[in-house]
Design a protein around this motif. Structure first.
Motif, mmCIF file in Angstrom:
data_model
loop_
_atom_site.group_PDB
_atom_site.id
_atom_site.type_symbol
_atom_site.label_atom_id
_atom_site.label_comp_id
_atom_site.label_asym_id
_atom_site.label_seq_id
_atom_site.Cartn_x
_atom_site.Cartn_y
_atom_site.Cartn_z
ATOM 1 N N LYS A 1 0.823 -1.209 0.000
ATOM 2 C CA LYS A 1 0.000 0.000 0.000
ATOM 3 C C LYS A 1 0.855 1.255 0.000
ATOM 4 O O LYS A 1 0.523 2.243 -0.670
ATOM 5 C CB LYS A 1 -0.930 -0.013 1.214
ATOM 6 C CG LYS A 1 -1.996 -1.084 1.174
ATOM 7 C CD LYS A 1 -2.841 -1.069 2.433
ATOM 8 C CE LYS A 1 -3.899 -2.160 2.420
ATOM 9 N NZ LYS A 1 -4.695 -2.163 3.663
ATOM 10 N N LYS A 2 1.946 1.228 0.743
ATOM 11 C CA LYS A 2 2.786 2.410 0.844
ATOM 12 C C LYS A 2 3.592 2.626 -0.435
ATOM 13 O O LYS A 2 3.742 3.759 -0.906
ATOM 14 C CB LYS A 2 3.724 2.277 2.040
ATOM 15 C CG LYS A 2 4.600 3.495 2.291
ATOM 16 C CD LYS A 2 5.454 3.310 3.525
ATOM 17 C CE LYS A 2 4.619 3.269 4.779
ATOM 18 N NZ LYS A 2 5.461 3.222 6.004
ATOM 19 N N ALA A 3 4.101 1.552 -1.013
ATOM 20 C CA ALA A 3 4.961 1.679 -2.189
ATOM 21 C C ALA A 3 4.182 2.046 -3.447
ATOM 22 O O ALA A 3 4.701 2.756 -4.316
ATOM 23 C CB ALA A 3 5.733 0.379 -2.422
ATOM 24 N N PHE A 4 2.915 1.592 -3.550
ATOM 25 C CA PHE A 4 2.170 1.797 -4.791
ATOM 26 C C PHE A 4 0.902 2.628 -4.591
ATOM 27 O O PHE A 4 0.040 2.658 -5.482
ATOM 28 C CB PHE A 4 1.812 0.440 -5.408
ATOM 29 C CG PHE A 4 3.004 -0.395 -5.751
ATOM 30 C CD1 PHE A 4 3.757 -0.126 -6.881
ATOM 31 C CD2 PHE A 4 3.400 -1.438 -4.928
ATOM 32 C CE1 PHE A 4 4.876 -0.891 -7.180
ATOM 33 C CE2 PHE A 4 4.501 -2.201 -5.215
ATOM 34 C CZ PHE A 4 5.244 -1.922 -6.353
ATOM 35 N N ASN A 5 0.790 3.271 -3.443
ATOM 36 C CA ASN A 5 -0.348 4.164 -3.168
ATOM 37 C C ASN A 5 -1.688 3.467 -3.372
ATOM 38 O O ASN A 5 -2.599 3.996 -4.022
ATOM 39 C CB ASN A 5 -0.272 5.420 -4.039
ATOM 40 C CG ASN A 5 0.937 6.271 -3.721
ATOM 41 O OD1 ASN A 5 1.317 6.390 -2.564
ATOM 42 N ND2 ASN A 5 1.550 6.849 -4.742
ATOM 43 N N GLU A 6 -1.804 2.257 -2.843
ATOM 44 C CA GLU A 6 -3.033 1.480 -2.959
ATOM 45 C C GLU A 6 -3.792 1.513 -1.631
ATOM 46 O O GLU A 6 -3.212 1.745 -0.563
ATOM 47 C CB GLU A 6 -2.718 0.027 -3.325
ATOM 48 C CG GLU A 6 -2.166 -0.161 -4.726
ATOM 49 C CD GLU A 6 -3.239 -0.033 -5.788
ATOM 50 O OE1 GLU A 6 -4.430 -0.113 -5.432
ATOM 51 O OE2 GLU A 6 -2.891 0.124 -6.978
ATOM 52 N N PHE A 7 -5.091 1.282 -1.709
ATOM 53 C CA PHE A 7 -5.898 1.246 -0.497
ATOM 54 C C PHE A 7 -6.489 -0.134 -0.225
ATOM 55 O O PHE A 7 -6.965 -0.408 0.867
ATOM 56 C CB PHE A 7 -7.030 2.280 -0.572
ATOM 57 C CG PHE A 7 -7.991 2.060 -1.703
ATOM 58 C CD1 PHE A 7 -9.153 1.325 -1.518
ATOM 59 C CD2 PHE A 7 -7.739 2.578 -2.964
ATOM 60 C CE1 PHE A 7 -10.035 1.113 -2.551
ATOM 61 C CE2 PHE A 7 -8.621 2.374 -4.008
ATOM 62 C CZ PHE A 7 -9.778 1.649 -3.804
ATOM 63 N N LEU A 8 -6.479 -1.018 -1.227
ATOM 64 C CA LEU A 8 -6.962 -2.386 -1.047
ATOM 65 C C LEU A 8 -5.788 -3.332 -0.857
ATOM 66 O O LEU A 8 -4.709 -3.129 -1.433
ATOM 67 C CB LEU A 8 -7.774 -2.834 -2.260
ATOM 68 C CG LEU A 8 -9.119 -2.159 -2.508
ATOM 69 C CD1 LEU A 8 -9.728 -2.689 -3.791
ATOM 70 C CD2 LEU A 8 -10.064 -2.395 -1.342
ATOM 71 N N ASP A 9 -6.005 -4.372 -0.072
ATOM 72 C CA ASP A 9 -4.978 -5.396 0.078
ATOM 73 C C ASP A 9 -4.802 -6.152 -1.233
ATOM 74 O O ASP A 9 -5.762 -6.334 -1.995
ATOM 75 C CB ASP A 9 -5.365 -6.385 1.184
ATOM 76 C CG ASP A 9 -5.258 -5.773 2.573
ATOM 77 O OD1 ASP A 9 -4.524 -4.775 2.724
ATOM 78 O OD2 ASP A 9 -5.926 -6.281 3.499
ATOM 79 N N PRO A 10 -3.586 -6.620 -1.520
ATOM 80 C CA PRO A 10 -3.390 -7.395 -2.752
ATOM 81 C C PRO A 10 -4.057 -8.762 -2.659
ATOM 82 O O PRO A 10 -4.275 -9.298 -1.566
ATOM 83 C CB PRO A 10 -1.869 -7.517 -2.841
ATOM 84 C CG PRO A 10 -1.403 -7.418 -1.427
ATOM 85 C CD PRO A 10 -2.356 -6.460 -0.749
ATOM 86 N N LEU A 11 -4.377 -9.339 -3.814
ATOM 87 C CA LEU A 11 -4.954 -10.679 -3.834
ATOM 88 C C LEU A 11 -3.927 -11.734 -3.462
ATOM 89 O O LEU A 11 -4.254 -12.744 -2.837
ATOM 90 C CB LEU A 11 -5.511 -10.986 -5.233
ATOM 91 C CG LEU A 11 -6.833 -10.334 -5.615
ATOM 92 C CD1 LEU A 11 -7.189 -10.683 -7.054
ATOM 93 C CD2 LEU A 11 -7.939 -10.788 -4.684
ATOM 94 N N ALA A 12 -2.676 -11.501 -3.872
ATOM 95 C CA ALA A 12 -1.621 -12.471 -3.576
ATOM 96 C C ALA A 12 -0.274 -11.782 -3.718
ATOM 97 O O ALA A 12 -0.166 -10.714 -4.324
ATOM 98 C CB ALA A 12 -1.704 -13.679 -4.515
ATOM 99 N N HIS A 13 0.759 -12.410 -3.162
ATOM 100 C CA HIS A 13 2.116 -11.896 -3.303
ATOM 101 C C HIS A 13 3.083 -13.067 -3.334
ATOM 102 O O HIS A 13 2.761 -14.176 -2.897
ATOM 103 C CB HIS A 13 2.467 -10.949 -2.148
ATOM 104 C CG HIS A 13 2.647 -11.645 -0.836
ATOM 105 N ND1 HIS A 13 1.588 -11.864 0.037
ATOM 106 C CD2 HIS A 13 3.737 -12.211 -0.243
ATOM 107 C CE1 HIS A 13 2.026 -12.512 1.096
ATOM 108 N NE2 HIS A 13 3.310 -12.740 0.965
#
Length: 796
Positions: A365-377
């Motif tokens: 979220k911090k690195a890519f300015n996202e507000f939703l959690d990723p589906l997978a990593h």
């Protein structure tokens, strides 16, 4: 701060350093793309005093140039002002400096990245050498840090490190020679010493990073103090100059305990941008956030303080003698102080077993300015011929803008070299276009800091990295598809299914990885998506192909006449309802030795045909097929008996090698479509008739008993026009087709609900009022719609 090319080479014995031997850096820096700066002018040889050796690097098929330190003899003179000694650069600096400043770097802002990287190298070298020589730390102790202070009033930026520093001889040797890297010399010394090695964490191996300061500075002053020398020296040079000045620092206020301080006097057009503290902070966070040493920037801050103020007397009250009343209040004041700019640690440098899912999500979220959690990593380290670390993410939501679906420049992959950010502007070098939705960080130890588009395109290292990143991405998607929570993959497919279908078209080498991930609706499962593996598991024993139908919507697919016989035989059909589906399936051709077959095209084989029955039907209706072909002319290539219909009288199918009805519709919708290619690719159309349908049986009788009947001809025309629509084609003249339907409706409906009697009564009353002007013997005119045929289908 000692720049990458200005690092002092510590020459004391290193044999006692307790490090395990490691392999030397494989990707030694080259200046092959700078070789033109050293080429002779005209037909002569190299310039006098220049000693260059050309080497062919077999691994990269490049030429590399190595120039001896004595490129030209030093010219040491006394500065006119007597403030120091003046030296000439040891190279044709006017041409080479111009090349560095104007061609090597595409953005001015990278100067800070280069100088901070050089400072990091100086700190790394001091830490390494202090293992055997603790005295090198001197009064500075073990504080290893970098401080950056912009001064908007004077238009300067000061970068200070507490690293190894340089002596006067090292200043002349390193900063006076273009393309002479102190860091590379240091690594070379480690490589030549076979008895020991060190963990290679040094960054500045290219040798020209320091000179990027002249991208924004008209004057550069380097003040440096080496622990091996009692004196501090100052190096000064201005842009576009062929000389530099070195003097001894005598002002006690400017003394350094240890390290290097670089002061950039910015150009007029750059001081307003790069002398701002907020701009410097953002550049550090963007490029050098993960450098292994603390970086402090000079920032304006605010704080709340408590003050005492005299309380004014209220109205009507007399001021009492003595001390006035005071009250405490708070106010905000501004002040300047150092602020740590790189407090975020590089997550990819840690062991994946020690990092929690919450930490991965927070970093994303911090690195890519996202507000939703990723589906997978996925977090992995690749070792061997190419070494790099990476964290890749599948976003929780797809791109809102359709242009991002096929745009490879989405800035989703951040490339670092030894924790220093290099770029996020790629055009398919690290990831193909269809995987552009993947976000992540890639940190390589083998790439040079000055990664350009040309280097990425030609680098063998990048090609190997690309293959492994793609493979890890597919492994991550496969894990989502196999997880117990089916909603995760359903969400993934809704957001990124189009991307994978694009991969079927663009990446034939990865078809085996992409195909199991595809999902479609089918005739047996119209609510849930079906995979190709599930389709094959449900196939009958006699089924030899994977059948599909491409239409514009799920509703039109379910009602298409092509499905009738297949549904009757319990054969599952995939519904391709998105524009890209049909092209993607055609590029796959087969899956697990099963061919993909379009049921809307000719020569459909269902695997259990009754050859005797089919042959009898063809013989019985052979005359009808020829007669209908004669009536339709060039509208169809031929008319034949169908094996795919059970309830519809006829259907219009496409030729094997032409466009289907769905593809023809899509190509017509193209804004820049070519009508000539449309006519060519449309291919032939074949009318298939159902021998069991009453209309076809009536027409079969008509062609034998009344082949010249105009009514039979009109039925054939209307049958063909209706087949065009029901088969998914677009009629050439919708208005003409509408008139034919209106005419038949009028014949069928006319007079059924009493309209004839009402009109007759109205006409009778009108003739009585106006007088009987009708002549004797004149026949009454009756509208065609008032005639009711004996075989009226609407008759009770």
């Amino acid at each position: 701060m000692a720049p990458a090319l200005s690092r002092s080479l510590y020459t004391s014995p290193l044999t006692s350093v307790p490090f395990a031997p490691v392999s030397s850096p494989r990707n030694q820096p080259r200046l092959s793309h700078l070789r033109t700066a050293f080429l002779p002018r005209g037909g002569g040889g190299l310039r006098t005093g220049v000693s260059c050796t050309w080497n062919l690097d077999k691994r990269c098929n490049r030429f590399a140039v190595k120039c001896d330190a004595a490129v030209a003899e030093e010219k040491e003179t006394t500065d006119e002002e007597g403030s120091g000694e003046k030296f000439e650069y040891q190279a044709e600096v006017s041409r080479l400096m111009d090349l560095i400043v104007h061609s090597l770097y595409s953005h001015k802002e990278v100067f800070l990245r280069e100088l901070v990287s050089n400072a990091s190298d100086a700190l790394d070298k001091l830490r390494f050498l202090s293992v055997t020589e603790p005295a090198l730390l001197g009064d500075g102790g073990g504080d290893l840090e970098i401080r950056i202070k912009p001064d908007p009033d004077n238009g300067t930026i000061t970068i200070t490190d507490t690293g190894i520093g340089m002596t006067k001889e090292e200043l002349i040797d390193c900063l006076g020679t273009i393309a002479q890297s102190g860091t590379s010399k240091f690594l070379k010394a480690l490589k030549e010493n076979k008895d020991l090695g060190a963990d290679n964490g040094l960054i500045g191996q290219f040798g020209v990073g320091f000179y990027s300061a002249f991208l924004v500075a008209e004057k550069v002053v380097v003040s440096t103090k080496s622990p091996k020398s009692d004196k501090q020296y100052v190096w000064e040079s201005v842009a576009d100059s062929s000389s530099y000045v070195i003097r001894e620092e005598t002002d006690p206020e400017n003394f350094l305990r240890r390290g290097t301080q670089i002061t950039l006097y910015l150009r007029e057009d750059d001081k307003y941008e790069f002398a701002e503290s907020a701009r410097i902070k953002n550049l550090v966070k963007n490029y050098s956030q993960f450098v292994g040493f603390p970086i402090y920037t000079w920032q304006e801050k605010s704080r709340t303080i408590e003050v005492e103020e005299e309380e004014p007397a209220k109205e009507g009250e007399e001021e009492k003698e003595g001390e006035p009343k005071k009250k405490k209040t708070t106010k905000t004041e501004k002040y300047w102080d150092w602020e740590l700019a790189n407090e975020t640690k590089p997550l990819w440098m840690r062991n994946s077993k020690e990092v929690s899912k919450e930490e991965y999500n927070e970093f994303y979220k911090k690195a890519f300015n996202e507000f939703l959690d990723p589906l997978a990593h996925t977090h992995f380290t690749t070792e061997g011929e190419v070494e790099f670390r990476s964290i890749l993410y599948i976003p929780g939501m797809g791109p809102l803008n359709n242009e991002d679906v096929t745009n490879p420049k989405t800035k989703n992959i951040r490339l670092h070299v030894k924790r220093v950010f290099i770029s996020d502007d790629f055009d398919g070098e690290l990831f193909p276009r269809y995987l552009s939705f993947v976000k992540g960080v890639v940190d390589s130890n083998d790439l040079p800091l000055n990664v350009s588009r040309e280097i990425l395109q030609e680098s063998r290292i990048v090609r190997i990295m690309r293959k492994r990143l793609i493979r890890k991405t597919f492994d991550m998607i496969q894990e989502i598809s196999e997880s117990e929570n089916k909603e995760d993959y359903k969400k993934f497919w809704e957001n990124f299914g189009r991307f994978l279908k694009l991969g079927c078209i663009e990446d034939t080498g990865n078809h085996k990885r992409i195909t199991p991930l595809l999902r479609f609706y089918s005739s047996k499962n119209e609510e849930e998506l079906t995979s190709l593996d599930e389709y094959i598991e449900n196939m009958g024993e006699n089924q030899k192909a994977i059948y599909y139908l491409a239409t514009d919507s799920l509703k039109s697919a379910k009602s298409a006449p092509f499905l009738e016989k297949l549904i009757q035989k319990d054969i599952e059909v995939l519904y391709l309802v998105e524009p890209i589906d049909e092209v993607a399936i055609q590029n796959l051709q087969t899956y697990k030795e099963k061919k993909f077959v379009d049921i809307s095209k000719e020569d459909l084989e269902l695997g259990d045909e009754d050859e005797v029955k089919d042959r009898e039907a063809k013989q019985e209706f052979n005359l009808l097929c020829d007669w209908m072909k004669q009536q339709l002319g060039d509208k169809v290539a031929k008319v034949q008996v169908s094996n795919r219909l059970s309830s519809s009288p006829c259907v219009l199918v496409s030729g094997k090698f032409g466009w289907s009805a769905n593809m023809e519709r899509l190509m017509k919708a193209q804004a820049l479509g070519d009508t000539s290619s449309l006519e060519f690719m449309r291919g032939r159309r074949i009318l298939e008739i159902n021998p069991d349908h009453p209309i076809i049986k009536d027409l079969n009788a008509a062609c034998k008993n009344a082949p010249e009947s105009s009514e039979a001809t009109r039925v054939v025309d209307l049958l063909f026009d209706t087949a065009i629509i029901s088969s998914g084609f677009t009629p050439d003249s919708p208005a003409e087709l509408g008139n034919k339907i209106y005419e038949m409706m009028a014949m069928a409906v006319g007079g059924r609900w009493g309209r004839v009697e009402e009109e007759v009564a109205e006409k009778g009353s009108t003739s009585v009022d106006e007088g009987d002007d009708t002549k004797d013997g004149e026949a009454e005119v009756i509208e065609p719609s008032e005639v009711r045929a004996e075989s009226d289908p609407w008759q009770d």
